[in-house]
Design a protein around this motif. Sequence first.
Motif, mmCIF file in Angstrom:
data_model
loop_
_atom_site.group_PDB
_atom_site.id
_atom_site.type_symbol
_atom_site.label_atom_id
_atom_site.label_comp_id
_atom_site.label_asym_id
_atom_site.label_seq_id
_atom_site.Cartn_x
_atom_site.Cartn_y
_atom_site.Cartn_z
ATOM 1 N N ILE A 155 35.545 15.768 40.199
ATOM 2 C CA ILE A 155 36.370 15.134 39.162
ATOM 3 C C ILE A 155 35.803 15.437 37.782
ATOM 4 O O ILE A 155 36.539 15.694 36.819
ATOM 5 N N ASP A 156 34.480 15.413 37.680
ATOM 6 C CA ASP A 156 33.853 15.703 36.380
ATOM 7 C C ASP A 156 34.058 17.150 35.944
ATOM 8 O O ASP A 156 33.933 17.472 34.762
ATOM 9 N N MET A 157 34.351 18.024 36.929
ATOM 10 C CA MET A 157 34.518 19.451 36.602
ATOM 11 C C MET A 157 35.924 19.792 36.131
ATOM 12 O O MET A 157 36.197 20.948 35.787
ATOM 13 N N ILE A 158 36.825 18.803 36.132
ATOM 14 C CA ILE A 158 38.204 19.096 35.708
ATOM 15 C C ILE A 158 38.267 19.712 34.311
ATOM 16 O O ILE A 158 38.994 20.698 34.087
ATOM 17 N N PRO A 159 37.526 19.195 33.294
ATOM 18 C CA PRO A 159 37.556 19.864 31.977
ATOM 19 C C PRO A 159 37.098 21.313 32.042
ATOM 20 O O PRO A 159 37.637 22.183 31.336
ATOM 21 N N GLN A 160 36.109 21.602 32.900
ATOM 22 C CA GLN A 160 35.659 22.983 33.049
ATOM 23 C C GLN A 160 36.749 23.848 33.664
ATOM 24 O O GLN A 160 36.932 25.012 33.284
ATOM 25 N N TYR A 161 37.474 23.248 34.657
ATOM 26 C CA TYR A 161 38.565 23.998 35.257
ATOM 27 C C TYR A 161 39.634 24.347 34.223
ATOM 28 O O TYR A 161 40.202 25.455 34.237
ATOM 29 N N LEU A 162 39.901 23.400 33.340
ATOM 30 C CA LEU A 162 40.882 23.663 32.287
ATOM 31 C C LEU A 162 40.425 24.804 31.385
ATOM 32 O O LEU A 162 41.223 25.664 30.979
ATOM 33 N N LYS A 163 39.132 24.827 31.059
ATOM 34 C CA LYS A 163 38.591 25.918 30.241
ATOM 35 C C LYS A 163 38.734 27.266 30.950
ATOM 36 O O LYS A 163 39.061 28.282 30.324
ATOM 37 N N VAL A 164 38.464 27.232 32.267
ATOM 38 C CA VAL A 164 38.605 28.472 33.042
ATOM 39 C C VAL A 164 40.056 28.956 33.029
ATOM 40 O O VAL A 164 40.335 30.158 32.873
ATOM 41 N N ILE A 165 40.992 28.005 33.185
ATOM 42 C CA ILE A 165 42.410 28.370 33.158
ATOM 43 C C ILE A 165 42.785 28.995 31.815
ATOM 44 O O ILE A 165 43.473 30.022 31.743
ATOM 45 N N LEU A 166 42.312 28.386 30.725
ATOM 46 C CA LEU A 166 42.582 28.940 29.393
ATOM 47 C C LEU A 166 41.950 30.311 29.238
ATOM 48 O O LEU A 166 42.550 31.237 28.650
ATOM 49 N N ALA A 167 40.734 30.476 29.759
ATOM 50 C CA ALA A 167 40.059 31.773 29.667
ATOM 51 C C ALA A 167 40.811 32.841 30.449
ATOM 52 O O ALA A 167 40.956 33.992 29.997
ATOM 53 N N VAL A 168 41.300 32.465 31.641
ATOM 54 C CA VAL A 168 42.069 33.413 32.444
ATOM 55 C C VAL A 168 43.349 33.812 31.717
ATOM 56 O O VAL A 168 43.734 34.988 31.679
ATOM 57 N N ASN A 169 44.022 32.826 31.119
ATOM 58 C CA ASN A 169 45.223 33.143 30.334
ATOM 59 C C ASN A 169 44.910 34.091 29.191
ATOM 60 O O ASN A 169 45.639 35.055 28.935
ATOM 61 N N ALA A 170 43.817 33.811 28.476
ATOM 62 C CA ALA A 170 43.429 34.684 27.365
ATOM 63 C C ALA A 170 43.107 36.085 27.862
ATOM 64 O O ALA A 170 43.465 37.092 27.223
ATOM 65 N N ALA A 171 42.412 36.159 29.021
ATOM 66 C CA ALA A 171 42.078 37.475 29.579
ATOM 67 C C ALA A 171 43.337 38.246 29.961
ATOM 68 O O ALA A 171 43.432 39.453 29.719
ATOM 69 N N VAL A 172 44.303 37.543 30.549
ATOM 70 C CA VAL A 172 45.563 38.210 30.918
ATOM 71 C C VAL A 172 46.289 38.713 29.676
ATOM 72 O O VAL A 172 46.801 39.841 29.643
ATOM 73 N N ILE A 173 46.316 37.875 28.638
ATOM 74 C CA ILE A 173 46.984 38.283 27.396
ATOM 75 C C ILE A 173 46.282 39.501 26.800
ATOM 76 O O ILE A 173 46.925 40.487 26.399
ATOM 77 N N LEU A 174 44.946 39.465 26.732
ATOM 78 C CA LEU A 174 44.200 40.596 26.180
ATOM 79 C C LEU A 174 44.412 41.853 27.016
ATOM 80 O O LEU A 174 44.513 42.962 26.475
ATOM 81 N N PHE A 175 44.469 41.680 28.336
ATOM 82 C CA PHE A 175 44.693 42.831 29.204
ATOM 83 C C PHE A 175 46.013 43.515 28.870
ATOM 84 O O PHE A 175 46.078 44.744 28.716
ATOM 85 N N PHE A 176 47.066 42.722 28.738
ATOM 86 C CA PHE A 176 48.363 43.311 28.442
ATOM 87 C C PHE A 176 48.400 43.893 27.027
ATOM 88 O O PHE A 176 49.036 44.928 26.797
ATOM 89 N N VAL A 177 47.720 43.229 26.091
ATOM 90 C CA VAL A 177 47.684 43.761 24.721
ATOM 91 C C VAL A 177 46.977 45.115 24.699
ATOM 92 O O VAL A 177 47.445 46.090 24.082
ATOM 93 N N PHE A 178 45.825 45.200 25.382
ATOM 94 C CA PHE A 178 45.099 46.475 25.411
ATOM 95 C C PHE A 178 45.859 47.527 26.209
ATOM 96 O O PHE A 178 45.810 48.714 25.884
ATOM 97 N N LEU A 179 46.556 47.080 27.265
ATOM 98 C CA LEU A 179 47.372 48.027 28.015
ATOM 99 C C LEU A 179 48.471 48.610 27.139
ATOM 100 O O LEU A 179 48.709 49.827 27.132
ATOM 101 N N LEU A 180 49.121 47.745 26.372
ATOM 102 C CA LEU A 180 50.145 48.229 25.442
ATOM 103 C C LEU A 180 49.532 49.122 24.372
ATOM 104 O O LEU A 180 50.116 50.129 23.965
ATOM 105 N N GLY A 181 48.323 48.719 23.882
ATOM 106 C CA GLY A 181 47.655 49.546 22.889
ATOM 107 C C GLY A 181 47.320 50.919 23.425
ATOM 108 O O GLY A 181 47.470 51.932 22.721
ATOM 109 N N TYR A 182 46.871 50.980 24.698
ATOM 110 C CA TYR A 182 46.559 52.274 25.299
ATOM 111 C C TYR A 182 47.819 53.115 25.448
ATOM 112 O O TYR A 182 47.805 54.319 25.159
#
Length: 471
Positions: A155-182
């Motif tokens: 239960i205490d790790m829920i905030p960490q899970y939220l951070k991980v979810i946000l990080a994964v979203n950011a990574a996916v966005i960056l992946f697509f941005v760099f893919l488009l850039g390439y």
Amino acid sequence: MRSLFRIIRRYSLTAGAIICVILLSNVIAFFAWGYQKMEISRRQDFRRSTLETISRELFQENGQWMLGEKGIQELENSDLQWCMGLDKNGQAVWEWRLPENFARSYSNTEIAKFSRWYLNDYPVAIWDAENLLLVVGLDPDFFVRYSEVFPLSDIDMIPQYLKVILAVNAAVILFFVFLLGYRFYKALKPLGTGVEKLSRQEPVRLKEKGMTRDLALQINHTSEILQEQKQRLNKRDQARTEWISGVSHDIRTPLALIVGYTDRLAKSPNLTEEEKKITDTICRQSRLISQLVSDLNLTSKFAYDAQPLHLSECSPALLLRECTADIYNEELEQENGQTEVELDISPEMEKAAVFADGNLVKRALRNLIGNSVRHNPQGCQVMIRLYKKDGMACFCITDSGTGIPQTVVENMDAQTEKIHIMGLRLARQIARAHGGNMEFLRRETGTYDVGIRFPVEQEEKEQLQHCIWEK
């Protein structure tokens, strides 16, 4: 420009659309999860209300447990499959729609098992109705019973899970941005290669497809125009070179006859002094015309890389002395006895050698020294310094005369008929062909002297360095 804007706009819109889709997916998933939880919570609240109503409506009459009309109505409107009431001994003293295959008596162990699990494949819920224990069966096609104990650390790790979810979203966005850039880079790379080839006047043919289609079409069209212009210029330059070469060849023969006959006439004892001066003038001017025609032919060949260099090791000091002697013999003694040429050769240049075409180097020096002689008919002092600097043999030609006008310096690379600078241009072409250069030295009066240099070592022949001339 409009095509480039369209490319950037398409790239930006695609990147923005991907980001919006990912964010929208997160929002939809969050609301769907929330709605599901709300629906389950609503059903649980409704079931709790039903069980509370049933517990209030149960009553005992003549030793039998009965359910009032309101309780029965509540059961009819609920999503419960069946219901029974167990007394303290585990006996089913009251039931509603309880299947026939169900037992009517349960031990404490059995009650403990199905209270948090299943009873005959039905997920169950229980409710304490004071004197009875209500047991209700839920729809097995809709509900699943799962009991689990979670540690507090999860239960205490829920905030960490939220951070991980946000990080994964950011990574996916960056992946697509760099893919488009390439992909954007791959689309623009052929355009860059095409522009680079255009700068080297090479033919270009790009694929006209994708988001760079319009730009590729324009580059291909530009390449076709440039290649057509190049072909026309090559034909024109070839015709010009052939014409100059033909004229030079045709003029040499009559000039040779003129020089020969005037030289014989000048030696005739029957001529007066005035007539001898006239024949000498004709002879000198004929030689000058011959040199100008030769310079014209030579500078035309240099302009189109048609003049071969016969390279060998030469002594720059010896070349300078031979050139000075030729000028004394052919120009100074006959035309201008008031001009003197002084040489200043550094000791290290006495033994130095240049890898060059000796005849062309002498031709360049003769043109530069001859300018000082011819453009100062009243006479002047000509100083020629030869020294070594930065691996180059540097010739510095100065005189006490008028110097080179600024208009000549400004029009060295211009096409003009107002001034005649073919000799200077040829000297610079000869120096550059050997890996050297020619520079003008400004005087305080605003006119210029001139300097020319050639590589001393063979391996430095291709280097074009700027030499700071010393006076």
